[in-house]
Design a protein around this motif. Sequence first.
Motif, PDB file in Angstrom:
ATOM      1  N   GLU A   1       7.590  -2.361  14.367  1.00  8.27           N
ATOM      2  CA  GLU A   1       7.268  -1.388  13.323  1.00  8.27           C
ATOM      3  C   GLU A   1       5.919  -1.723  12.694  1.00  8.27           C
ATOM      4  O   GLU A   1       5.428  -2.849  12.793  1.00  8.27           O
ATOM      5  N   SER A   2       5.331  -0.740  12.002  1.00  8.38           N
ATOM      6  CA  SER A   2       3.970  -0.910  11.503  1.00  8.38           C
ATOM      7  C   SER A   2       3.917  -1.395  10.060  1.00  8.38           C
ATOM      8  O   SER A   2       2.868  -1.806   9.580  1.00  8.38           O
ATOM      9  N   SER A   3       5.039  -1.368   9.350  1.00  6.40           N
ATOM     10  CA  SER A   3       5.027  -1.738   7.931  1.00  6.40           C
ATOM     11  C   SER A   3       6.393  -2.264   7.506  1.00  6.40           C
ATOM     12  O   SER A   3       7.426  -1.794   7.998  1.00  6.40           O
ATOM     13  N   ILE A   4       6.384  -3.188   6.560  1.00  6.26           N
ATOM     14  CA  ILE A   4       7.674  -3.666   6.045  1.00  6.26           C
ATOM     15  C   ILE A   4       8.390  -2.565   5.267  1.00  6.26           C
ATOM     16  O   ILE A   4       9.603  -2.637   5.065  1.00  6.26           O
ATOM     17  N   ARG A   5       7.641  -1.541   4.839  1.00  3.27           N
ATOM     18  CA  ARG A   5       8.284  -0.420   4.145  1.00  3.27           C
ATOM     19  C   ARG A   5       9.352   0.234   5.033  1.00  3.27           C
ATOM     20  O   ARG A   5      10.359   0.733   4.542  1.00  3.27           O
ATOM     21  N   GLU A   6       9.102   0.259   6.334  1.00  3.92           N
ATOM     22  CA  GLU A   6      10.025   0.922   7.258  1.00  3.92           C
ATOM     23  C   GLU A   6      11.324   0.135   7.438  1.00  3.92           C
ATOM     24  O   GLU A   6      12.340   0.706   7.825  1.00  3.92           O
ATOM     25  N   VAL A   7      11.270  -1.158   7.195  1.00  2.00           N
ATOM     26  CA  VAL A   7      12.437  -1.997   7.500  1.00  2.00           C
ATOM     27  C   VAL A   7      13.089  -2.580   6.242  1.00  2.00           C
ATOM     28  O   VAL A   7      13.943  -3.452   6.324  1.00  2.00           O
ATOM     29  N   THR A   8      12.661  -2.100   5.064  1.00  2.45           N
ATOM     30  CA  THR A   8      13.262  -2.522   3.805  1.00  2.45           C
ATOM     31  C   THR A   8      14.159  -1.388   3.323  1.00  2.45           C
ATOM     32  O   THR A   8      13.753  -0.233   3.367  1.00  2.45           O
ATOM     33  N   PHE A   9      15.351  -1.731   2.891  1.00  9.02           N
ATOM     34  CA  PHE A   9      16.314  -0.704   2.451  1.00  9.02           C
ATOM     35  C   PHE A   9      15.669   0.185   1.389  1.00  9.02           C
ATOM     36  O   PHE A   9      15.620   1.402   1.532  1.00  9.02           O
ATOM     37  N   LEU A  10      15.161  -0.442   0.323  1.00  2.00           N
ATOM     38  CA  LEU A  10      14.392   0.290  -0.690  1.00  2.00           C
ATOM     39  C   LEU A  10      13.183  -0.563  -1.059  1.00  2.00           C
ATOM     40  O   LEU A  10      13.323  -1.564  -1.768  1.00  2.00           O
ATOM     41  N   PHE A  11      12.029  -0.168  -0.571  1.00  2.00           N
ATOM     42  CA  PHE A  11      10.795  -0.917  -0.790  1.00  2.00           C
ATOM     43  C   PHE A  11      10.377  -0.868  -2.262  1.00  2.00           C
ATOM     44  O   PHE A  11      10.553   0.135  -2.941  1.00  2.00           O
ATOM     45  N   ARG A  12       9.829  -2.003  -2.739  1.00  2.00           N
ATOM     46  CA  ARG A  12       9.247  -2.060  -4.074  1.00  2.00           C
ATOM     47  C   ARG A  12       7.795  -2.517  -3.963  1.00  2.00           C
ATOM     48  O   ARG A  12       7.507  -3.556  -3.354  1.00  2.00           O
ATOM     49  N   GLY A  13       6.869  -1.730  -4.541  1.00  2.00           N
ATOM     50  CA  GLY A  13       5.445  -2.064  -4.538  1.00  2.00           C
ATOM     51  C   GLY A  13       4.811  -1.610  -5.840  1.00  2.00           C
ATOM     52  O   GLY A  13       5.503  -1.069  -6.708  1.00  2.00           O
TER      53      GLY A  13
END
Lengths: 446, 446
Positions: free
Chosen positions: A428-440
């Motif tokens: 995958e290209s980003s941890i956003r895709e593999v995090t249940f609910l991304f926080r940034g």
Amino acid sequence: MSERVLVSQLKSLPDGPVSVSGWVETVRDQKKVQFVILRDETGAVQLVNPATRPAEDGSEQDAAALALTDTISNLSTGTFLTVEGALKADERVKLGGVEIKVSNLTIAAAALPETPIAADSGLDKRMDWRFLDLRQRRNNLIFRVQTTLEHAMRTYWIERDYIELHSPKLMSSPSESNAELFSMEYFEDKTAYLAQSPQHFKQMAQSAGFGKIFEIGDVFRADPSFTSRHATEFTSVDAEISWIDSHEDVARMQEELLQTAIQAVKDKHGDEIQELFGLDVQVPATPFPRIPLAEAREIVKARGYEIPRADGDLDPEGERQISAHVQEQFGHEFVFITDYHPEIRPFYHMRDEQTGLTKSYDLLFKGVEITTGAQREHRVDVLEAQATEKGLDLAGIEHYLDFFRYGTPPHGGFGMGLARVLMLLLGESSIREVTFLFRGPTRLAP
Amino acid sequence: MSERVLVSQLKSLPDGPVSVSGWVETVRDQKKVQFVILRDETGAVQLVNPATRPAEDGSEQDAAALALTDTISNLSTGTFLTVEGALKADERVKLGGVEIKVSNLTIAAAALPETPIAADSGLDKRMDWRFLDLRQRRNNLIFRVQTTLEHAMRTYWIERDYIELHSPKLMSSPSESNAELFSMEYFEDKTAYLAQSPQHFKQMAQSAGFGKIFEIGDVFRADPSFTSRHATEFTSVDAEISWIDSHEDVARMQEELLQTAIQAVKDKHGDEIQELFGLDVQVPATPFPRIPLAEAREIVKARGYEIPRADGDLDPEGERQISAHVQEQFGHEFVFITDYHPEIRPFYHMRDEQTGLTKSYDLLFKGVEITTGAQREHRVDVLEAQATEKGLDLAGIEHYLDFFRYGTPPHGGFGMGLARVLMLLLGESSIREVTFLFRGPTRLAP
């Protein structure tokens, strides 16, 4: 609850009455026949209903059949329902070779007719509606892979008598540094900080004589970065072990751990990963290659890339270059970079008496850093000197220093970002895709 | 690292050279012989050294033997060291039937001579020096029991295809209520709140079609309570499942889960728990007894205790009384209390259409509440009405309500405090004793 059959079980059942529950993926509403693709957590199945339309000549019709046809015509994508019907094996049905002729359909909760996202919506939009985005098979698989990966790691450790830790996330002083720290008011006008890592506490467990520990838990970084690898909150996989001779003992444990965990993922999900992510999971051979940092920089330079950093460390492109080299030379997706200068390492990394370099490593996976590991300095006088050299106020790390004043064994460990491992494992290209609910920095909801 | 032998392995080794590592528990420095009790994470062993004292007549002596004797005389309690020597089986040695005659001793890190706490120090003092307190066998066992308990629960779930969740702890709005909430500044002048439970997110996973999930993670409560059961940060064990008919499906899963996990603890640690905590672990029979709340109140009243609460709930003494009744009547340490009035339950608990009472339960273990479980209301119109009835601002729970607007299956789950279970299982008096590092209104360090 007991009567429900999972979609994955249908294939092994004889023709006859069944009840399945799931959500509507698509409806094909033809004049004479209706098809619904119903998905549950285990797969999808085709429902079929011979349509009963209002007769144009006004002749009498089966009211129940009319109602069922009407209900199916009006089903929104995403509606959760339970259907009873007759299961029939039929080789011509591409989807699993079975279909269910509907006899009764009960809507558990209807979906609004307009779905706010599609599978090809932009990442930010999909994150706004993450619970809909997660209904995609591909996204569901990510979290089943994560579950398997974690359980295999925990099982590896527990079979070797590790203790699982839950260290506090609320701290009275910063754990790693004063930068990128979330703070809040606590009771009695105190300030609490959110832990950036369990570093202090996993070392404390060594002073407590726990011997070997692991923790998989949340850490927090008030990090303004917008890269594909950073988050303000993430799951950290940590381990710490006593009575080591050097960071090599930590590295050996970590490579065996990753080999075991990736093997478990391949065994359980290899085919599905191939189908949905188009890649073959590679189980890494041990030992992983090891390259000292200075040598790595030479190799990267010889490949034509000049690292624009004054501090002697690699940068992201340098990491990609050295990993490409390792892939070409050794056919390996992992590489330990070793022998970092103390200037680019925290004060608590132990230094080699001969070289003056730290007894530490970074682990790269497919060109991205996923771990820092090290032997820790356990001699309190050396530790104080190294902290002072880094400009730290000893009063601020008083509780930490106490851990080393009442005896502590030589020890070391590593921290590893779970989402990074998963991102790289699945290409995958980003941890956003593999995090249940991304926080940034700009993402705190839903 | 490879040469180190664990104390627990010594018994099965033949007489001969060994190397063990651990910390000094006691030193008996007699004129002619010295004894050291050395402990590692697996047990304790006696070291013995025939003392070589400076000769009064000035005759020549073995310098190495003199130095070794001197080193042992000066060992502080807690000093971590590695010893090489000759293992010898000796039935007369009470501690494991073996001893090691020291030939070489290397100090890894010396402890300060004065240990700031003793085994019988007060709880608060022991918490100040928790890493020393945790060196006690009894305390070490607590965390090995916790590890086994958790791993058995996770294995139970994973064998049944649950997905493990890591839900975010940073939220843009309160998860349960506005009370007892930690808040902090986030980026761009936003406010972030720390999750009081994973409630929203585990329900979101049901709308996402995950089917069955669990999470063992941190939750935070800005709770000013000083009771033995409350903390500002604790580990919550959560599960949520789809396609249930009622809270009974949740209760059945939870009782089977606890039975399995407690059996695993008994199998692995039963003897040691008997030795160090003086109690026999009871594996609970299923089904656990169930008593409707109204009936429970009648029983408590008949036992002579009048519950001084106007809202119809039990109070802590009421919980002890009903558990005492269940113990006397059914010989059971657990009891589900069911049929709570909506007034004393959150808005999202589903209500029974006949009785108007919630489809929920509390689970008591040895007289203390360890869990609330429920079927959730998944019909968005009913959910909005129940929230409004409770005086909630729907705008504040907008993201939550969205989960139910695009289809969601009937679902339910429970949350369980890990430390409470552990406290009760081991017969401890406070969750402070069974938490690695307790956090409370006046406790934020170490």
